[in-house]
Scaffold this active site. Structure first.
Site, PDB file in Angstrom:
ATOM      1  N   ASP A 183       0.811  -1.227   0.000  1.00  0.00           N
ATOM      2  CA  ASP A 183       0.000   0.000   0.000  1.00  0.00           C
ATOM      3  C   ASP A 183       0.840   1.272   0.000  1.00  0.00           C
ATOM      4  OD1 ASP A 183      -2.140  -1.669   0.213  1.00  0.00           O
ATOM      5  OD2 ASP A 183      -2.451  -1.341   2.361  1.00  0.00           O
TER       6      ASP A 183
HETATM    7  P1  NAP Z   1       0.842  -3.983   3.093  1.00  0.00           P
HETATM    8  O1  NAP Z   1       0.217  -2.993   2.188  1.00  0.00           O
HETATM    9  O2  NAP Z   1       0.005  -4.575   4.152  1.00  0.00           O
HETATM   10  O3  NAP Z   1       1.456  -5.130   2.170  1.00  0.00           O
HETATM   11  C1  NAP Z   1       2.269  -6.115   2.666  1.00  0.00           C
HETATM   12  C2  NAP Z   1       2.596  -7.062   1.545  1.00  0.00           C
HETATM   13  O4  NAP Z   1       3.566  -7.959   2.067  1.00  0.00           O
HETATM   14  C3  NAP Z   1       1.430  -7.892   1.069  1.00  0.00           C
HETATM   15  O5  NAP Z   1       0.943  -7.440  -0.170  1.00  0.00           O
HETATM   16  C4  NAP Z   1       1.970  -9.333   1.013  1.00  0.00           C
HETATM   17  O6  NAP Z   1       1.841  -9.833  -0.318  1.00  0.00           O
HETATM   18  C5  NAP Z   1       3.443  -9.169   1.365  1.00  0.00           C
HETATM   19  N1  NAP Z   1       3.936 -10.244   2.223  1.00  0.00           N
HETATM   20  C6  NAP Z   1       3.331 -10.785   3.304  1.00  0.00           C
HETATM   21  N2  NAP Z   1       4.090 -11.755   3.827  1.00  0.00           N
HETATM   22  C7  NAP Z   1       5.209 -11.818   3.072  1.00  0.00           C
HETATM   23  C8  NAP Z   1       6.381 -12.617   3.100  1.00  0.00           C
HETATM   24  N3  NAP Z   1       6.552 -13.568   4.040  1.00  0.00           N
HETATM   25  N4  NAP Z   1       7.325 -12.401   2.169  1.00  0.00           N
HETATM   26  C9  NAP Z   1       7.148 -11.467   1.215  1.00  0.00           C
HETATM   27  N5  NAP Z   1       6.060 -10.674   1.134  1.00  0.00           N
HETATM   28  C10 NAP Z   1       5.108 -10.846   2.063  1.00  0.00           C
HETATM   29  O7  NAP Z   1       2.127  -3.384   3.832  1.00  0.00           O
HETATM   30  P2  NAP Z   1       2.775  -1.936   3.813  1.00  0.00           P
HETATM   31  O8  NAP Z   1       3.074  -1.499   2.423  1.00  0.00           O
HETATM   32  O9  NAP Z   1       3.862  -1.992   4.823  1.00  0.00           O
HETATM   33  O10 NAP Z   1       1.623  -0.983   4.286  1.00  0.00           O
HETATM   34  C11 NAP Z   1       1.169  -0.951   5.601  1.00  0.00           C
HETATM   35  C12 NAP Z   1      -0.329  -0.835   5.595  1.00  0.00           C
HETATM   36  O11 NAP Z   1      -0.770  -1.001   6.940  1.00  0.00           O
HETATM   37  C13 NAP Z   1      -0.824   0.510   5.102  1.00  0.00           C
HETATM   38  O12 NAP Z   1      -2.019   0.357   4.373  1.00  0.00           O
HETATM   39  C14 NAP Z   1      -1.094   1.251   6.404  1.00  0.00           C
HETATM   40  O13 NAP Z   1      -2.085   2.246   6.254  1.00  0.00           O
HETATM   41  C15 NAP Z   1      -1.572   0.121   7.277  1.00  0.00           C
HETATM   42  N6  NAP Z   1      -1.435   0.412   8.708  1.00  0.00           N
HETATM   43  C16 NAP Z   1      -0.225   0.667   9.231  1.00  0.00           C
HETATM   44  C17 NAP Z   1      -0.110   1.010  10.551  1.00  0.00           C
HETATM   45  C18 NAP Z   1       1.215   1.390  11.151  1.00  0.00           C
HETATM   46  O14 NAP Z   1       1.207   1.992  12.204  1.00  0.00           O
HETATM   47  N7  NAP Z   1       2.319   1.051  10.531  1.00  0.00           N
HETATM   48  C19 NAP Z   1      -1.232   1.019  11.367  1.00  0.00           C
HETATM   49  C20 NAP Z   1      -2.462   0.728  10.795  1.00  0.00           C
HETATM   50  C21 NAP Z   1      -2.539   0.424   9.473  1.00  0.00           C
HETATM   51  P3  NAP Z   1       1.846 -11.423  -0.593  1.00  0.00           P
HETATM   52  O15 NAP Z   1       0.789 -12.001   0.291  1.00  0.00           O
HETATM   53  O16 NAP Z   1       1.543 -11.530  -2.047  1.00  0.00           O
HETATM   54  O17 NAP Z   1       3.200 -11.908  -0.228  1.00  0.00           O
END
Ligand code: NAP
Length: 469
Positions: free
Chosen positions: A394
């Site tokens: 994301d």
């Molecule tokens: P993300 O959008 O959740 O994407 C994570 C990606 O990691 C997934 O598409 C998944 O694809 C891949 N993945 C999962 N396990 C894996 C593995 N073992 N090896 C390789 N890839 C793996 O993560 P992000 O880009 O870090 O974004 C964070 C999201 O969380 C944002 O939408 C944010 O708004 C939200 N959020 C964050 C917080 C905070 O405080 N950080 C709090 C609330 C919400 P596959 O399954 O295809 O592997």
């Protein structure tokens, strides 16, 4: 004799006040130091020492006539606290929610005891703060338990909504506040007090039901803020300056954190609390036809990386799940040794909790000066040869800039699509947290590196010719 014991009492009271003052200063320093990775360890120590002093000061209190129950509670608390502190990094949000639940439960119990000790003559100010204490404490207790249950997947993650839900929920809160006002005026109406506790307990559950598991981290920091405020209210009830200071620090820092997280996700509080985010988009993404993407092997990825001058690594939730940070460090070492300039782009909400990526990369001893905040690095992507995305999704999704219909439209993202080549390590085409497709994967310049983050990075390291075996 009486004079002597009065002097001893005054002496011990002064000692307690001094201990509390030092503890308060340490809490403030702890928060200050925790705001930078270079001083964060000092921050943890300051917080821990502050808490030990706060407990020690309280134990010196002359009002304590028997330590037996206190010792039992301390042993029990330690027995629960130590295993809680050992959970995996990815489980920290739900662990934090549990801590808030315990804190709020304690605040509610203390408020209840104080009410029954003081009724029917409770001064108005005292009854007002006591009401705030138990209402916030009660709703934070059940709300935090629900949040922990959703994050741990013990409860269904999807938001449960129905027509008129917000009105029902707010009516519950309004009734509790109404009872509180009545009790402030008539503190002798003790038969109403159980309702002032029971209704917030129900409200806490109802408040969390319509919020998806995905939004729980933001909700948890909001609950953190409520727990802090209820503790500050308890400080007024117990006449404890230390509690007022610690509660206010907790309340305001939790609130600021929720604001930062909401901003970084481009969401408003009301959208987080009433928005039922995440559910609809997953269904939409599932219905779409598969579009073609270009994939590459670890060998190909390694040759592109070693030919580059500037590489920016973008870590995300997948790196955390795979615990790939140490392998990423090996890749950093191997590329740096070959003269490649490697930096890390940190999005404020990458992963699942604030500072998630900073903590993991610091654990792997990646130099702090290589970690770039989003605003610092975004201008540099156009001069970057390779943006290597490791388990992030994301936070790199260009739809946030271009697609007004996207649920993440307007969320600030890392401009990785401006780099000359984009490589994405993830296991498949599954969406991330927001449950939506990522157009980045279909660009001509993007190469998908399908696999688990840890083993894929390991394979690249082997090809580059680095690693520790
Ligand atoms: P993300 O959008 O959740 O994407 C994570 C990606 O990691 C997934 O598409 C998944 O694809 C891949 N993945 C999962 N396990 C894996 C593995 N073992 N090896 C390789 N890839 C793996 O993560 P992000 O880009 O870090 O974004 C964070 C999201 O969380 C944002 O939408 C944010 O708004 C939200 N959020 C964050 C917080 C905070 O405080 N950080 C709090 C609330 C919400 P596959 O399954 O295809 O592997």
């Amino acid at each position: 004799m009486i004079n002597e014991s009065m002097t001893t009492l005054a002496g011990s009271q002064t000692l307690i006040e001094i201990v509390y003052l030092i503890a308060s200063a340490l809490f403030i320093l702890s928060l200050k130091w925790m705001s930078s990775p270079t001083t964060a360890r000092h921050g943890v120590w300051a917080g821990e020492i502050g808490m030990v002093l706060a407990i020690a000061g309280t134990l010196l209190h002359h009002g304590i006539i028997d330590y037996k129950w206190i010792i039992i509670a301390l042993v029990l608390g330690t027995g629960i606290g130590i295993p809680l502190g050992m959970v995996q990094m990815t489980a920290v949000p739900q662990r934090t929610a549990l801590s808030h639940a315990f804190g709020a439960f304690c605040v509610t119990l203390v408020g209840t005891a104080e009410f029954y000790l003081r009724t029917p003559t409770v001064p108005r100010f005292m009854m007002s703060v006591l009401s705030i204490e138990v209402i916030l404490g009660g709703l934070t207790f059940t709300g935090s338990l629900m949040a922990a249950g959703k994050l741990q997947e013990l409860l269904p993650q999807r938001p449960i909504t129905y027509r008129g839900q917000n009105i029902v929920n707010l009516s519950f809160l309004a009734v509790a506040v109404g009872i509180a006002i009545y009790l402030v005026i008539h503190p002798g109406a003790r038969q109403l007090f159980p309702f002032m506790i029971g209704i917030p307990l129900i409200f806490g559950v109802l408040m969390i039901i319509p919020i998806g598991g995905a939004d729980m981290p933001t909700v948890i920091s909001l609950l953190n803020s409520y727990a802090g405020l209820s503790a500050a209210a308890m400080g007024f009830v117990l006449d404890s300056k230390l509690l007022i200071i610690a509660g206010a620090l907790d309340g305001s820092s939790g609130f600021i954190l929720s604001v930062i997280m909401s901003k970084a996700m481009n969401r408003s509080f009301s959208n987080v609390l009433f928005g039922a985010f995440g559910q609809v988009q997953i269904a939409a993404a599932a219905g779409e036809e598969a579009k073609p993407v270009r994939s590459a092997t670890a060998e190909e990825a390694a040759s592109i990386l070693t030919a580059a001058n500037k590489v920016v690594i973008v870590p995300g939730y997948g790196m955390a799940v795979a615990q790939a940070q140490h392998k990423v460090r090996e890749l950093y070492d191997a590329l740096t040794k070959r003269g490649v300039d490697v930096r890390f782009a940190i999005h404020p909400v990458a992963g699942r909790m604030p500072g998630h990526m900073n903590v993991l990369l610091a654990e792997a001893d990646i130099p702090y000066d290589r970690l770039m905040e989003m605003d610092e690095i975004n201008g540099d992507f156009a001069q970057t040869d390779v943006a290597l995305i490791i388990g992030a999704n994301d936070v790199t999704n260009p739809a946030a800039r271009t697609d007004a219909g996207s649920p993440i439209y307007g969320m600030p993202i890392l401009d990785v699509d401006k780099a000359r080549t984009v490589m994405v390590i993830k296991r498949g085409m599954s969406p991330g947290f927001a449950g939506i497709d990522n157009p980045l994967y279909y660009l001509d310049k993007t190469l998908m590196l399908f696999g688990d983050a840890k083993s894929f990075v390991n394979n690249i390291v082997r090809e580059v010719g680095g690693g520790h075996g």
